[in-house]
Scaffold this active site. Structure first.
Site, mmCIF file in Angstrom:
data_model
loop_
_atom_site.group_PDB
_atom_site.id
_atom_site.type_symbol
_atom_site.label_atom_id
_atom_site.label_comp_id
_atom_site.label_asym_id
_atom_site.label_seq_id
_atom_site.Cartn_x
_atom_site.Cartn_y
_atom_site.Cartn_z
ATOM 1 C CG HIS A 169 -46.415 -44.194 50.305
ATOM 2 N ND1 HIS A 169 -47.695 -44.595 50.000
ATOM 3 C CD2 HIS A 169 -46.464 -42.844 50.447
ATOM 4 C CE1 HIS A 169 -48.481 -43.529 49.935
ATOM 5 N NE2 HIS A 169 -47.762 -42.455 50.211
ATOM 6 C CD GLU A 174 -45.271 -40.210 52.870
ATOM 7 O OE1 GLU A 174 -46.044 -39.282 52.665
ATOM 8 O OE2 GLU A 174 -45.696 -41.364 53.138
ATOM 9 C CG ASP A 187 -49.401 -39.342 55.238
ATOM 10 O OD1 ASP A 187 -48.933 -38.609 54.357
ATOM 11 O OD2 ASP A 187 -49.698 -40.543 55.049
ATOM 12 C CG HIS A 241 -53.381 -40.532 54.009
ATOM 13 N ND1 HIS A 241 -54.591 -40.306 53.372
ATOM 14 C CD2 HIS A 241 -52.426 -40.212 53.109
ATOM 15 C CE1 HIS A 241 -54.363 -39.883 52.137
ATOM 16 N NE2 HIS A 241 -53.069 -39.817 51.955
ATOM 17 C CD GLU A 279 -48.065 -35.958 52.606
ATOM 18 O OE1 GLU A 279 -47.826 -37.132 52.264
ATOM 19 O OE2 GLU A 279 -49.094 -35.343 52.260
HETATM 20 O O1 G3P Z 1 -45.505 -37.906 50.327
HETATM 21 C C1 G3P Z 1 -45.852 -38.657 49.213
HETATM 22 C C2 G3P Z 1 -47.265 -39.159 49.272
HETATM 23 O O2 G3P Z 1 -47.486 -39.751 50.516
HETATM 24 C C3 G3P Z 1 -48.276 -38.065 49.048
HETATM 25 O O3 G3P Z 1 -49.572 -38.549 48.937
HETATM 26 O O4 G3P Z 1 -51.812 -38.980 49.765
HETATM 27 O O5 G3P Z 1 -50.101 -40.759 49.910
HETATM 28 O O6 G3P Z 1 -49.980 -38.767 51.401
HETATM 29 P P1 G3P Z 1 -50.385 -39.298 50.054
HETATM 30 MG MG MG Z 2 -48.076 -39.076 52.423
#
Ligand code: G3P
Ligand code: MG
Length: 247
Positions: free
Chosen positions: A13, A40, A42, A55, A115
């Site tokens: 993550h 993953e 952002d 993020h 994302e």
């Molecule tokens: O994509 C999963 C997760 O990253 C979504 O929440 O706020 O951590 O981007 P966030």
């Molecule tokens: Mg995310």
């Protein structure tokens, strides 16, 4: 790039956010060192329309700069330190562009869940610019990145602009009409908040044929329980801890 996706058991993550600054190349290298094959991260746009890994809308938390991501150009971003807030050993770590990130992923032979995290008003443009980069630098022979977003507008833009890229419907709470939304958006996976997901929802979404990823799972016991429920993929800040917990 094709529309099918085979979710991994474990996905790092924001890279490996428990051990390295989130959404940085150091974080992705750390995830790879822990054995993660997928990460993953952002993506949002700079003021001059370049997709970068970030993020928050504000740059304050991860770079100390009291500004919005949408206000600074890529050149301004280059001067930011995205590592010191996490630990002195990461001082000087930059905010990577999507293009740089994809280059590293190719080097490491890793797969991506991108994302789309648009700044307000940039829901479609973030998609357009991201696709431009993907089409330019991501080899057609490599597995297609899995695209996800909380933004319905971004998912619609993805569906329209890059229909062959697999899409993930990202939610905090699964709405009652999730099935028609996911179907209309042509999503192949659902990405659900670990604290909200129920065993019944896992059964329902799996029975409907969706791949199911859950974020953010850092607790070994929770990881094991979610796998027992039938989820496919644990998105975790600690791919090392979770890999050990489920081995
Ligand atoms: O994509 C999963 C997760 O990253 C979504 O929440 O706020 O951590 O981007 P966030
Ligand atoms: Mg995310």
């Amino acid at each position: 790039m094709s529309g099918i996706v085979s979710l991994p058991r474990i996905m790092g993550h924001r890279g490996a956010a428990a051990s390295a600054p989130e959404n940085t190349l150091a974080g992705i290298r750390q995830a790879a060192a822990y054995g993660a094959v997928w990460v993953e991260f952002d993506v949002k746009l700079t003021a001059d329309g370049i997709p970068v890994l970030m993020h928050d809308d504000s740059l304050k938390r991860t770079t100390g700069k009291d500004a919005l991501a949408s206000e600074l150009s890529l050149a301004d971003f280059r001067a930011l330190d995205a590592g010191s807030w996490f630990g002195p050993e990461f001082a000087g770590e930059t905010v990577p562009s999507l293009e740089e990130t994809l280059g590293l992923l190719r080097e490491l032979d890793m797969a991506a869940n991108i994302e789309i995290k648009p700044s307000p008003g940039e829901e479609a443009d973030t998609v357009t610019k991201t696709i431009e980069v993907l089409e330019r630098v991501w080899p057609a022979t490599s597995p297609a990145p899995l695209m996800s977003s909380f933004s319905r507008r971004s998912l619609e833009a993805l569906q329209k602009q890059a229909p062959k890229l697999p899409r993930g419907y990202l939610v905090e709470e699964l709405p009652d009409d999730w099935s028609s939304i996911a179907k209309d958006l042509g999503c192949v996976t659902i990405h659900h908040y670990a604290k909200a997901v129920t065993a019944r929802q896992v059964t329902e979404t799996k029975a409907a044929g969706y791949g199911l990823a859950v974020y953010t799972v850092n607790d070994p016991e929770q990881a094991r329980e979610l796998l027992e429920w039938g989820i496919d993929c644990l998105i975790t800040d600690a791919p090392d801890v979770i890999a050990q917990a489920i081995s």
